[in-house]
Design a protein around this motif. Structure first.
Motif, PDB file in Angstrom:
ATOM      1  N   ALA A 141       0.837  -1.204   0.000  1.00  0.00           N
ATOM      2  CA  ALA A 141       0.000   0.000   0.000  1.00  0.00           C
ATOM      3  C   ALA A 141       0.868   1.250   0.000  1.00  0.00           C
ATOM      4  O   ALA A 141       1.782   1.398   0.801  1.00  0.00           O
ATOM      5  N   LEU A 142       0.567   2.133  -0.911  1.00  0.00           N
ATOM      6  CA  LEU A 142       1.348   3.359  -1.068  1.00  0.00           C
ATOM      7  C   LEU A 142       0.718   4.491  -0.276  1.00  0.00           C
ATOM      8  O   LEU A 142      -0.490   4.514  -0.068  1.00  0.00           O
TER       9      LEU A 142
ATOM     10  N   PHE B  87       7.471  -1.862   2.488  1.00  0.00           N
ATOM     11  CA  PHE B  87       7.800  -0.471   2.244  1.00  0.00           C
ATOM     12  C   PHE B  87       8.747  -0.367   1.055  1.00  0.00           C
ATOM     13  O   PHE B  87       9.947  -0.583   1.178  1.00  0.00           O
ATOM     14  N   ILE B  88       8.188  -0.070  -0.112  1.00  0.00           N
ATOM     15  CA  ILE B  88       8.976   0.114  -1.327  1.00  0.00           C
ATOM     16  C   ILE B  88       8.397   1.286  -2.102  1.00  0.00           C
ATOM     17  O   ILE B  88       7.288   1.719  -1.860  1.00  0.00           O
ATOM     18  N   THR B  89       9.170   1.778  -3.041  1.00  0.00           N
ATOM     19  CA  THR B  89       8.666   2.805  -3.947  1.00  0.00           C
ATOM     20  C   THR B  89       8.312   2.139  -5.277  1.00  0.00           C
ATOM     21  O   THR B  89       8.665   0.980  -5.512  1.00  0.00           O
ATOM     22  N   LEU B  90       7.651   2.870  -6.128  1.00  0.00           N
ATOM     23  CA  LEU B  90       7.232   2.307  -7.413  1.00  0.00           C
ATOM     24  C   LEU B  90       8.405   1.923  -8.307  1.00  0.00           C
ATOM     25  O   LEU B  90       8.266   1.058  -9.165  1.00  0.00           O
ATOM     26  N   ASN B  91       9.543   2.567  -8.115  1.00  0.00           N
ATOM     27  CA  ASN B  91      10.675   2.283  -9.004  1.00  0.00           C
ATOM     28  C   ASN B  91      11.653   1.266  -8.413  1.00  0.00           C
ATOM     29  O   ASN B  91      12.790   1.191  -8.845  1.00  0.00           O
ATOM     30  N   GLN B  92      11.217   0.466  -7.447  1.00  0.00           N
ATOM     31  CA  GLN B  92      12.044  -0.604  -6.893  1.00  0.00           C
ATOM     32  C   GLN B  92      11.518  -1.949  -7.358  1.00  0.00           C
ATOM     33  O   GLN B  92      10.314  -2.132  -7.515  1.00  0.00           O
ATOM     34  N   ARG B  93      12.427  -2.875  -7.552  1.00  0.00           N
ATOM     35  CA  ARG B  93      12.028  -4.246  -7.862  1.00  0.00           C
ATOM     36  C   ARG B  93      11.431  -4.882  -6.613  1.00  0.00           C
ATOM     37  O   ARG B  93      11.821  -4.570  -5.494  1.00  0.00           O
TER      38      ARG B  93
ATOM     39  N   PHE C 265      -5.136   0.654  -8.842  1.00  0.00           N
ATOM     40  CA  PHE C 265      -3.721   0.925  -9.059  1.00  0.00           C
ATOM     41  C   PHE C 265      -3.386   1.106 -10.529  1.00  0.00           C
ATOM     42  O   PHE C 265      -2.598   1.945 -10.891  1.00  0.00           O
ATOM     43  N   LEU C 266      -3.986   0.319 -11.378  1.00  0.00           N
ATOM     44  CA  LEU C 266      -3.655   0.345 -12.796  1.00  0.00           C
ATOM     45  C   LEU C 266      -4.688   1.122 -13.609  1.00  0.00           C
ATOM     46  O   LEU C 266      -5.084   0.713 -14.680  1.00  0.00           O
ATOM     47  N   ASP C 267      -5.107   2.251 -13.106  1.00  0.00           N
ATOM     48  CA  ASP C 267      -6.170   2.981 -13.793  1.00  0.00           C
ATOM     49  C   ASP C 267      -5.694   4.247 -14.499  1.00  0.00           C
ATOM     50  O   ASP C 267      -6.420   5.198 -14.626  1.00  0.00           O
ATOM     51  N   GLY C 268      -4.450   4.254 -14.963  1.00  0.00           N
ATOM     52  CA  GLY C 268      -3.989   5.320 -15.830  1.00  0.00           C
ATOM     53  C   GLY C 268      -3.199   6.442 -15.189  1.00  0.00           C
ATOM     54  O   GLY C 268      -2.800   7.368 -15.883  1.00  0.00           O
ATOM     55  N   TRP C 269      -2.932   6.409 -13.907  1.00  0.00           N
ATOM     56  CA  TRP C 269      -2.212   7.510 -13.276  1.00  0.00           C
ATOM     57  C   TRP C 269      -0.699   7.294 -13.256  1.00  0.00           C
ATOM     58  O   TRP C 269       0.046   8.181 -12.884  1.00  0.00           O
ATOM     59  N   ILE C 270      -0.242   6.128 -13.696  1.00  0.00           N
ATOM     60  CA  ILE C 270       1.188   5.831 -13.703  1.00  0.00           C
ATOM     61  C   ILE C 270       1.711   5.953 -15.127  1.00  0.00           C
ATOM     62  O   ILE C 270       1.077   5.479 -16.078  1.00  0.00           O
ATOM     63  N   ASP C 271       2.876   6.555 -15.273  1.00  0.00           N
ATOM     64  CA  ASP C 271       3.546   6.661 -16.554  1.00  0.00           C
ATOM     65  C   ASP C 271       3.715   5.260 -17.150  1.00  0.00           C
ATOM     66  O   ASP C 271       4.030   4.310 -16.441  1.00  0.00           O
ATOM     67  N   LEU C 272       3.514   5.111 -18.453  1.00  0.00           N
ATOM     68  CA  LEU C 272       3.556   3.801 -19.093  1.00  0.00           C
ATOM     69  C   LEU C 272       4.915   3.110 -18.954  1.00  0.00           C
ATOM     70  O   LEU C 272       4.986   1.897 -18.818  1.00  0.00           O
ATOM     71  N   GLN C 273       5.992   3.870 -18.981  1.00  0.00           N
ATOM     72  CA  GLN C 273       7.314   3.264 -18.828  1.00  0.00           C
ATOM     73  C   GLN C 273       7.481   2.696 -17.415  1.00  0.00           C
ATOM     74  O   GLN C 273       8.002   1.596 -17.240  1.00  0.00           O
ATOM     75  N   LEU C 274       7.014   3.426 -16.417  1.00  0.00           N
ATOM     76  CA  LEU C 274       7.077   2.951 -15.046  1.00  0.00           C
ATOM     77  C   LEU C 274       6.130   1.758 -14.860  1.00  0.00           C
ATOM     78  O   LEU C 274       6.480   0.785 -14.184  1.00  0.00           O
TER      79      LEU C 274
END
Length: 117
Positions: free
Chosen positions: A59-60, A79-85, A101-110
């Protein structure tokens, strides 16, 4: 509070929601560990624990301190960020859940980076 009590237990007005009983019926007795990749307060994780399934929550903290609500509920926060494996070996999880979570608010590359795991 009433909405949270019924979430994932009764039929929802949203067609994208599945009841936990429906999810567990996919592989009866085989789901033991999972990942909740989302932005909620851990209700899905708590519901799965009622069925002896351990679910780790990522949960973010978006506009609310959700991570701070998960541990006091006796749940397992990650506890991780979106850019961590994700710190799991391949084929570790029996299920992965996401909601809102996957409803368009995240950059496509991320998003591609996240979905790789």
């Amino acid at each position: 509070m009433e909405k949270e009590k019924l979430k994932w237990v009764t039929n929802s007005s949203l067609t994208v929601d599945f009841r936990i009983s429906d999810v567990l019926a996919i592989k009866p007795g085989e789901m033991r560990i999972g990942l909740d990749f989302g932005i909620g307060t851990g209700t899905f994780v708590a519901r799965m624990r009622e069925h002896n399934v351990t679910v780790v929550s990522t949960a973010l903290n978006l506009r609310a301190p959700f991570n701070e609500m998960i541990a006091p509920r006796g749940l397992v926060p990650l506890f991780i960020t979106l850019n961590q494996r994700l710190p799991f070996f391949d084929n570790t999880m029996d299920m992965i859940h996401t909601a809102g979570f996957l409803d368009g608010w995240i950059d496509l590359q991320l998003l591609d980076f996240i979905l790789f795991d």
